[in-house]
Enzyme design. Structure first.
Site, PDB file in Angstrom:
ATOM      1  N   ASP A  16      24.891  10.274  13.068  1.00 17.44           N
ATOM      2  CA  ASP A  16      24.855  12.198  12.685  1.00 17.44           C
ATOM      3  C   ASP A  16      23.710  12.803  12.741  1.00 17.44           C
ATOM      4  OD1 ASP A  16      25.749  14.501  12.945  1.00 17.44           O
ATOM      5  OD2 ASP A  16      26.927  14.358  11.267  1.00 17.44           O
ATOM      6  N   ARG A  20      20.900  18.728  14.921  1.00 17.59           N
ATOM      7  CA  ARG A  20      19.825  18.862  13.544  1.00 17.59           C
ATOM      8  C   ARG A  20      18.446  18.663  13.657  1.00 17.59           C
ATOM      9  NH1 ARG A  20      23.356  17.971   9.334  1.00 17.59           N
ATOM     10  NH2 ARG A  20      24.827  16.505  10.847  1.00 17.59           N
ATOM     11  N   TRP A  21      17.812  17.491  13.940  1.00 14.70           N
ATOM     12  CA  TRP A  21      16.662  17.327  14.243  1.00 14.70           C
ATOM     13  C   TRP A  21      15.743  18.016  15.316  1.00 14.70           C
ATOM     14  CZ3 TRP A  21      14.367  14.854  17.959  1.00 14.70           C
ATOM     15  CH2 TRP A  21      12.819  14.678  18.031  1.00 14.70           C
ATOM     16  N   ARG A  29      19.430  20.796  22.139  1.00 13.24           N
ATOM     17  CA  ARG A  29      19.679  19.830  21.330  1.00 13.24           C
ATOM     18  C   ARG A  29      19.665  18.396  21.967  1.00 13.24           C
ATOM     19  NH1 ARG A  29      23.422  20.847  17.689  1.00 13.24           N
ATOM     20  NH2 ARG A  29      24.754  18.924  18.135  1.00 13.24           N
ATOM     21  N   HIS A  33      19.441  14.217  21.355  1.00 15.04           N
ATOM     22  CA  HIS A  33      20.045  13.023  21.665  1.00 15.04           C
ATOM     23  C   HIS A  33      19.420  11.973  21.995  1.00 15.04           C
ATOM     24  CE1 HIS A  33      23.788  15.271  20.342  1.00 15.04           C
ATOM     25  NE2 HIS A  33      23.508  16.035  21.008  1.00 15.04           N
ATOM     26  N   THR A  62      36.111  11.232  21.747  1.00 16.97           N
ATOM     27  CA  THR A  62      37.156  12.026  21.894  1.00 16.97           C
ATOM     28  C   THR A  62      37.028  13.660  21.405  1.00 16.97           C
ATOM     29  OG1 THR A  62      38.974  11.294  20.543  1.00 16.97           O
ATOM     30  CG2 THR A  62      39.082  10.393  22.398  1.00 16.97           C
ATOM     31  N   TRP A  65      33.735  16.301  23.693  1.00 17.96           N
ATOM     32  CA  TRP A  65      33.863  17.060  24.716  1.00 17.96           C
ATOM     33  C   TRP A  65      34.264  18.578  24.835  1.00 17.96           C
ATOM     34  CZ3 TRP A  65      33.368  14.149  29.242  1.00 17.96           C
ATOM     35  CH2 TRP A  65      33.681  12.720  29.325  1.00 17.96           C
ATOM     36  N   ARG A  67      31.961  19.949  23.418  1.00 15.58           N
ATOM     37  CA  ARG A  67      30.414  20.707  23.561  1.00 15.58           C
ATOM     38  C   ARG A  67      30.715  21.399  24.421  1.00 15.58           C
ATOM     39  NH1 ARG A  67      27.490  17.541  18.973  1.00 15.58           N
ATOM     40  NH2 ARG A  67      28.590  16.890  17.774  1.00 15.58           N
ATOM     41  N   LEU A 126      23.915 -10.708  18.497  1.00 14.00           N
ATOM     42  CA  LEU A 126      24.513  -9.391  18.012  1.00 14.00           C
ATOM     43  C   LEU A 126      25.625  -9.563  18.959  1.00 14.00           C
ATOM     44  CD1 LEU A 126      24.610  -6.605  15.523  1.00 14.00           C
ATOM     45  CD2 LEU A 126      22.913  -5.871  17.436  1.00 14.00           C
ATOM     46  N   ARG A 183      26.759   6.394   7.636  1.00 13.10           N
ATOM     47  CA  ARG A 183      26.379   7.782   7.950  1.00 13.10           C
ATOM     48  C   ARG A 183      25.321   8.788   7.829  1.00 13.10           C
ATOM     49  NH1 ARG A 183      30.701  12.350  10.019  1.00 13.10           N
ATOM     50  NH2 ARG A 183      29.586  13.698  10.666  1.00 13.10           N
ATOM     51  N   GLU A 202      32.892  -0.412   2.560  1.00 14.20           N
ATOM     52  CA  GLU A 202      31.603   0.579   1.850  1.00 14.20           C
ATOM     53  C   GLU A 202      31.292   1.499   2.350  1.00 14.20           C
ATOM     54  OE1 GLU A 202      31.210   0.055  -1.888  1.00 14.20           O
ATOM     55  OE2 GLU A 202      32.773  -1.819  -1.034  1.00 14.20           O
TER      56      GLU A 202
HETATM   57  C1  FPP Z   1      25.797  13.273  16.465  1.00 12.22           C
HETATM   58  O1  FPP Z   1      24.851  14.278  15.830  1.00 12.22           O
HETATM   59  C2  FPP Z   1      25.572  12.419  17.869  1.00 12.22           C
HETATM   60  C3  FPP Z   1      26.800  12.861  18.685  1.00 12.22           C
HETATM   61  C4  FPP Z   1      27.610  13.532  19.233  1.00 12.22           C
HETATM   62  C5  FPP Z   1      26.205  11.950  19.712  1.00 12.22           C
HETATM   63  C6  FPP Z   1      25.538  10.789  19.776  1.00 12.22           C
HETATM   64  C7  FPP Z   1      24.981  10.273  21.147  1.00 12.22           C
HETATM   65  C8  FPP Z   1      23.765   9.650  20.556  1.00 12.22           C
HETATM   66  C9  FPP Z   1      22.711   8.794  19.614  1.00 12.22           C
HETATM   67  C10 FPP Z   1      22.807   9.976  22.424  1.00 12.22           C
HETATM   68  C11 FPP Z   1      23.612   8.735  23.174  1.00 12.22           C
HETATM   69  C12 FPP Z   1      23.371   7.633  22.874  1.00 12.22           C
HETATM   70  C13 FPP Z   1      23.479   6.563  23.897  1.00 12.22           C
HETATM   71  C14 FPP Z   1      23.386   4.999  22.794  1.00 12.22           C
HETATM   72  C15 FPP Z   1      23.113   6.583  25.592  1.00 12.22           C
HETATM   73  P1  FPP Z   1      25.317  15.731  16.761  1.00 12.22           P
HETATM   74  O2  FPP Z   1      25.025  16.267  17.973  1.00 12.22           O
HETATM   75  O3  FPP Z   1      26.183  15.877  15.657  1.00 12.22           O
HETATM   76  O4  FPP Z   1      24.141  16.300  15.450  1.00 12.22           O
HETATM   77  P2  FPP Z   1      24.180  17.840  14.830  1.00 12.22           P
HETATM   78  O5  FPP Z   1      25.364  17.159  13.548  1.00 12.22           O
HETATM   79  O6  FPP Z   1      22.751  17.862  13.874  1.00 12.22           O
HETATM   80  O7  FPP Z   1      24.777  19.557  15.662  1.00 12.22           O
END
Ligand code: FPP
Length: 241
Positions: A16, A20-21, A29, A33, A62, A65, A67, A126, A183, A202
């Site tokens: 997560d 924001r990053w 955005r 990702h 699920t 979608w 977004r 792994l 998280r 945990e």
């Molecule tokens: C949550 O950050 C992240 C996601 C909904 C998607 C996770 C996807 C990736 C890490 C990229 C794809 C990965 C691979 C391995 C192909 P957010 O967008 O909800 O962040 P925010 O809460 O800051 O808006």
């Protein structure tokens, strides 16, 4: 690097904070990702190097979608290129598995997923599990439907539906429960991730880091926190009895 004895068997990660990053840097955005996908690949390799057996990451839920199409497309495009890179995992002894309902994806993505699973199926390092179009409730409902069909067909008796048999109908059949759920980003929720499998996990919420900045050292910090916890599984610890 020798496999460590002090590790949980199964770590789950909710990646997560990508949005924001990116926002903090004035970037779209989708750049968040992209950075998140890079962070994930590094963590997967590191987890394999230290001898972790199972790592499950929440890639696409699920609910994701909902977004904007542009953002969904950018995540799926990252997924496609990542699936192409996965043949390297065979050399690294990493086994890949996917959980979630993959039937909604186009034939190209589904074929790449099947190929990645097939190519890596004999790996003994792994097991890297990617949750894609995954939802914990959907998984439980899917298992219940499969069980109902088996009972209806006379292949299973209602009395045989125990916690163990139920687990055999989940996407994670054969994979141990999650020991440690991480998280980052300061959200304190499970967001429909591995509901059944985290019953005794945990939880380590790391508010000071957004997923793209998550590094092997951050994983080590979560592992240290995990080791400091006393796990009782509803019983008493040795010092209580
Ligand atoms: C949550 O950050 C992240 C996601 C909904 C998607 C996770 C996807 C990736 C890490 C990229 C794809 C990965 C691979 C391995 C192909 P957010 O967008 O909800 O962040 P925010 O809460 O800051 O808006």
């Amino acid at each position: 690097m020798a496999a460590r004895q002090d590790l949980p068997a199964h770590v789950g990660i909710i990646m997560d904070g990508n949005g924001r990053w990116a926002k903090k840097r004035g970037l779209p955005r989708k750049m968040g990702h992209r950075a998140g996908a890079d962070a994930f690949k590094k963590i997967a390799r590191y987890a394999n190097r230290i001898g972790l057996k199972y790592l499950t990451a929440y890639v696409f839920s699920t609910e994701n979608w909902k977004r904007p199409k542009d953002e969904v497309d950018s995540i799926l495009s990252l997924l496609r290129s990542y699936l192409d890179e996965m043949e390297n995992y065979r050399r690294e002894n990493i086994r890949v598995r996917f959980i979630g309902d993959r039937s909604v994806f186009d034939a190209g993505i589904q074929a790449k997923m099947a190929r990645a699973e097939e190519q890596s199926k004999d790996a003994t390092g792994l097991t890297l599990i990617l949750a894609i179009n995954y939802g914990g409730r959907a998984e439980i409902a899917h298992a219940a439907r499969q069980i109902a069909r088996a009972v209806q067909a006379g292949r299973l008796s209602p009395e045989a539906v125990t916690e163990e048999t139920f687990g055999d109908y989940l996407y994670t059949a054969g994979i141990p429960d999650v020991d440690l759920l991480i998280r980052p980003s300061g959200e304190y929720r499970l967001s429909n991730f591995l509901l059944w499998q985290t019953a005794y996990a945990e939880y380590v919420f790391m508010s000071g880091v957004l997923w793209p900045d998550f590094k092997p050292e951050t994983l080590e910090e979560a592992l240290r926190e995990y080791r400091s916890r006393s796990r009782r599984f509803g019983g008493l610890s040795a010092s209580d009895s």
